[in-house]
Design an enzyme around this catalytic site. Sequence first.
Site, PDB file in Angstrom:
ATOM      1  N   HIS A 155      86.139 -80.242  33.191  1.00 40.20           N
ATOM      2  CA  HIS A 155      84.746 -79.945  32.623  1.00 40.20           C
ATOM      3  C   HIS A 155      84.434 -78.527  32.609  1.00 40.20           C
ATOM      4  O   HIS A 155      83.855 -78.012  31.664  1.00 40.20           O
ATOM      5  CB  HIS A 155      83.747 -80.708  33.547  1.00 40.20           C
ATOM      6  CG  HIS A 155      83.423 -82.088  33.291  1.00 40.20           C
ATOM      7  ND1 HIS A 155      84.692 -82.876  33.792  1.00 40.20           N
ATOM      8  CD2 HIS A 155      82.822 -82.992  32.480  1.00 40.20           C
ATOM      9  CE1 HIS A 155      84.418 -84.353  32.985  1.00 40.20           C
ATOM     10  NE2 HIS A 155      83.183 -84.176  32.689  1.00 40.20           N
TER      11      HIS A 155
ATOM     12  N   LYS B  87      73.664 -78.058  16.200  1.00 39.93           N
ATOM     13  CA  LYS B  87      74.670 -79.040  15.232  1.00 39.93           C
ATOM     14  C   LYS B  87      75.877 -79.289  15.866  1.00 39.93           C
ATOM     15  O   LYS B  87      76.834 -78.702  15.600  1.00 39.93           O
ATOM     16  CB  LYS B  87      74.648 -78.372  13.873  1.00 39.93           C
ATOM     17  CG  LYS B  87      75.167 -79.481  12.724  1.00 39.93           C
ATOM     18  CD  LYS B  87      74.825 -78.837  11.335  1.00 39.93           C
ATOM     19  CE  LYS B  87      75.302 -79.810  10.390  1.00 39.93           C
ATOM     20  NZ  LYS B  87      74.758 -81.205  10.417  1.00 39.93           N
TER      21      LYS B  87
ATOM     22  N   TYR C 211      79.583 -77.951  14.311  1.00 40.72           N
ATOM     23  CA  TYR C 211      79.676 -78.106  12.953  1.00 40.72           C
ATOM     24  C   TYR C 211      78.945 -77.808  11.808  1.00 40.72           C
ATOM     25  O   TYR C 211      77.500 -77.318  12.170  1.00 40.72           O
ATOM     26  CB  TYR C 211      80.490 -79.320  12.691  1.00 40.72           C
ATOM     27  CG  TYR C 211      79.175 -80.557  12.533  1.00 40.72           C
ATOM     28  CD1 TYR C 211      78.309 -81.043  13.649  1.00 40.72           C
ATOM     29  CD2 TYR C 211      79.095 -81.008  11.187  1.00 40.72           C
ATOM     30  CE1 TYR C 211      77.478 -81.969  13.330  1.00 40.72           C
ATOM     31  CE2 TYR C 211      77.990 -82.010  11.010  1.00 40.72           C
ATOM     32  CZ  TYR C 211      77.280 -82.425  12.053  1.00 40.72           C
ATOM     33  OH  TYR C 211      76.417 -83.305  11.984  1.00 40.72           O
TER      34      TYR C 211
ATOM     35  N   ARG D 245      72.319 -70.686  10.958  1.00 40.17           N
ATOM     36  CA  ARG D 245      72.118 -71.894  11.905  1.00 40.17           C
ATOM     37  C   ARG D 245      73.529 -72.130  12.534  1.00 40.17           C
ATOM     38  O   ARG D 245      73.678 -72.423  13.840  1.00 40.17           O
ATOM     39  CB  ARG D 245      72.120 -73.228  10.893  1.00 40.17           C
ATOM     40  CG  ARG D 245      71.759 -74.317  11.924  1.00 40.17           C
ATOM     41  CD  ARG D 245      71.205 -75.647  11.093  1.00 40.17           C
ATOM     42  NE  ARG D 245      72.440 -76.068  10.370  1.00 40.17           N
ATOM     43  CZ  ARG D 245      72.196 -77.035   9.209  1.00 40.17           C
ATOM     44  NH1 ARG D 245      70.859 -77.611   9.178  1.00 40.17           N
ATOM     45  NH2 ARG D 245      73.038 -77.388   8.545  1.00 40.17           N
TER      46      ARG D 245
ATOM     47  N   GLU E  17      63.803 -87.330  13.342  1.00 40.64           N
ATOM     48  CA  GLU E  17      64.625 -87.337  12.059  1.00 40.64           C
ATOM     49  C   GLU E  17      65.362 -88.679  11.842  1.00 40.64           C
ATOM     50  O   GLU E  17      64.892 -89.533  12.432  1.00 40.64           O
ATOM     51  CB  GLU E  17      65.506 -86.053  12.388  1.00 40.64           C
ATOM     52  CG  GLU E  17      66.345 -86.105  13.501  1.00 40.64           C
ATOM     53  CD  GLU E  17      67.347 -84.992  13.775  1.00 40.64           C
ATOM     54  OE1 GLU E  17      67.525 -84.392  12.582  1.00 40.64           O
ATOM     55  OE2 GLU E  17      68.029 -84.656  14.623  1.00 40.64           O
TER      56      GLU E  17
ATOM     57  N   ARG F 153      92.565 -80.909  31.082  1.00 41.94           N
ATOM     58  CA  ARG F 153      91.349 -81.496  31.108  1.00 41.94           C
ATOM     59  C   ARG F 153      90.449 -80.815  32.259  1.00 41.94           C
ATOM     60  O   ARG F 153      90.751 -81.437  33.237  1.00 41.94           O
ATOM     61  CB  ARG F 153      91.132 -82.970  30.865  1.00 41.94           C
ATOM     62  CG  ARG F 153      90.011 -83.387  30.639  1.00 41.94           C
ATOM     63  CD  ARG F 153      89.708 -84.994  30.515  1.00 41.94           C
ATOM     64  NE  ARG F 153      88.433 -85.482  30.354  1.00 41.94           N
ATOM     65  CZ  ARG F 153      87.605 -85.558  31.343  1.00 41.94           C
ATOM     66  NH1 ARG F 153      88.036 -85.771  32.703  1.00 41.94           N
ATOM     67  NH2 ARG F 153      86.455 -86.213  31.166  1.00 41.94           N
TER      68      ARG F 153
ATOM     69  N   LEU G 261      67.252 -81.518  14.137  1.00 40.38           N
ATOM     70  CA  LEU G 261      68.280 -80.517  13.380  1.00 40.38           C
ATOM     71  C   LEU G 261      67.223 -79.786  12.579  1.00 40.38           C
ATOM     72  O   LEU G 261      66.743 -80.348  11.598  1.00 40.38           O
ATOM     73  CB  LEU G 261      69.487 -81.022  12.860  1.00 40.38           C
ATOM     74  CG  LEU G 261      70.524 -80.213  12.246  1.00 40.38           C
ATOM     75  CD1 LEU G 261      71.257 -79.462  13.470  1.00 40.38           C
ATOM     76  CD2 LEU G 261      71.185 -80.596  11.312  1.00 40.38           C
TER      77      LEU G 261
HETATM   78  N1  PDD Z   1      74.069 -83.977   8.545  1.00 39.70           N
HETATM   79  N2  PDD Z   1      69.707 -84.404  11.017  1.00 39.70           N
HETATM   80  C1  PDD Z   1      70.995 -84.620  11.338  1.00 39.70           C
HETATM   81  C2  PDD Z   1      71.191 -85.600  12.406  1.00 39.70           C
HETATM   82  C3  PDD Z   1      71.644 -84.544  10.186  1.00 39.70           C
HETATM   83  O1  PDD Z   1      73.222 -84.937  10.729  1.00 39.70           O
HETATM   84  C4  PDD Z   1      71.938 -83.820   9.089  1.00 39.70           C
HETATM   85  C5  PDD Z   1      72.987 -83.590   8.248  1.00 39.70           C
HETATM   86  C6  PDD Z   1      70.327 -83.303   8.791  1.00 39.70           C
HETATM   87  C7  PDD Z   1      70.120 -82.732   7.497  1.00 39.70           C
HETATM   88  O2  PDD Z   1      70.537 -81.197   7.628  1.00 39.70           O
HETATM   89  P1  PDD Z   1      71.064 -80.411   6.345  1.00 39.70           P
HETATM   90  O3  PDD Z   1      69.975 -80.608   5.379  1.00 39.70           O
HETATM   91  O4  PDD Z   1      71.277 -79.018   6.909  1.00 39.70           O
HETATM   92  O5  PDD Z   1      72.153 -80.974   5.856  1.00 39.70           O
HETATM   93  C8  PDD Z   1      69.320 -83.628   9.651  1.00 39.70           C
HETATM   94  C9  PDD Z   1      75.269 -83.665   7.805  1.00 39.70           C
HETATM   95  C10 PDD Z   1      75.297 -83.514   6.239  1.00 39.70           C
HETATM   96  C11 PDD Z   1      76.294 -84.593   8.404  1.00 39.70           C
HETATM   97  O6  PDD Z   1      76.247 -84.611   9.379  1.00 39.70           O
HETATM   98  O7  PDD Z   1      77.289 -84.715   7.643  1.00 39.70           O
END
Ligand code: PDD
Length: 287
Positions: A105, A150, A35, A54, A182, A103, A206
């Site tokens: 894997h 992501k 996403y 990304r 993070e 389903r 991330l």
């Molecule tokens: N999440 N790290 C994680 C685990 C995150 O889920 C996010 C952002 C970030 C920051 O990334 P960015 O600056 O590109 O938004 C770092 C989004 C906003 C979400 O899951 O809704």
Amino acid sequence: MTEFNTVFLNGKWLPAADAQISVFDRGFLFGDGIYEVLPVYGHHLLRLDEHLERLANSLDEVAIRNPYSQQEWRELFCNLLLQNNAENCAIYLQITRGSSGGRDHSIPSDIEPTVFACVNPLPAMPDSVKENGVSAISREDIRWHRCHIKAITLLANVLLKEEGSAEGCNETLLVRDGNVSEGASSNVFALINNVLVTPPKGPELLPGITRDLVLELARQQPDLAVEERILTESELRTATEILITSSTRELYPVTELDGKAVGNGKPGAVWSTLFAAYQAYKAQFQA
Ligand code: PDD
């Protein structure tokens, strides 16, 4: 229910209530998908190229075909904003591996990705956050070892975040092997001995688009030293400022960690400078 009702699903524009996917979609069954969240200021998609890059990397890492070209994504997002008459909002995009009608894997070779996009509100930073900052807890980072992707598979993030929420905190800061990675849904910066430190990119975190922008803005400040390097948990506890960044929260000051004040317990001068720089950067896109 959101004020933005038109969503994009697999090539169709639909009212959200009419958008349906198969119960065998691998996103639903396995969390097998990717996403993006893209902030929009005025009608401008902030750092669109970086988000698309990304996205392409994430898809590539898990071998899901990128269904559209950069130009097609741009057109799709513009259309989504038009259809919803939306500005100052966040676009949510999700691509799953799709459904093979059962389903298993094992990944079937002939499977078409499911593509879903919608618009969400992007609330302004509350005054209480500007005045007092937010609190956070720290927890062991129990996630997998490919956090640079992501992925929609966010169960660990959700549970970690919930532990913070249960204690009235806005964020949970994650520590792996003694080093800060993070937040559960943000990147982390800390002011250590007057140096603004953020952990380097790698599989532990991330590569946040907001993180990169804040780094850029920080490096433009004449009196601010900035380092991308390992940030230990013990250093974090000595920080005079802690900041968290994300596309939806921009740049929040963390003024309490695990029940103890960070610095003097108020948003600090570095946050204030970078927040102003961030607003000035955004303002160029808002008529
Ligand atoms: N999440 N790290 C994680 C685990 C995150 O889920 C996010 C952002 C970030 C920051 O990334 P960015 O600056 O590109 O938004 C770092 C989004 C906003 C979400 O899951 O809704």
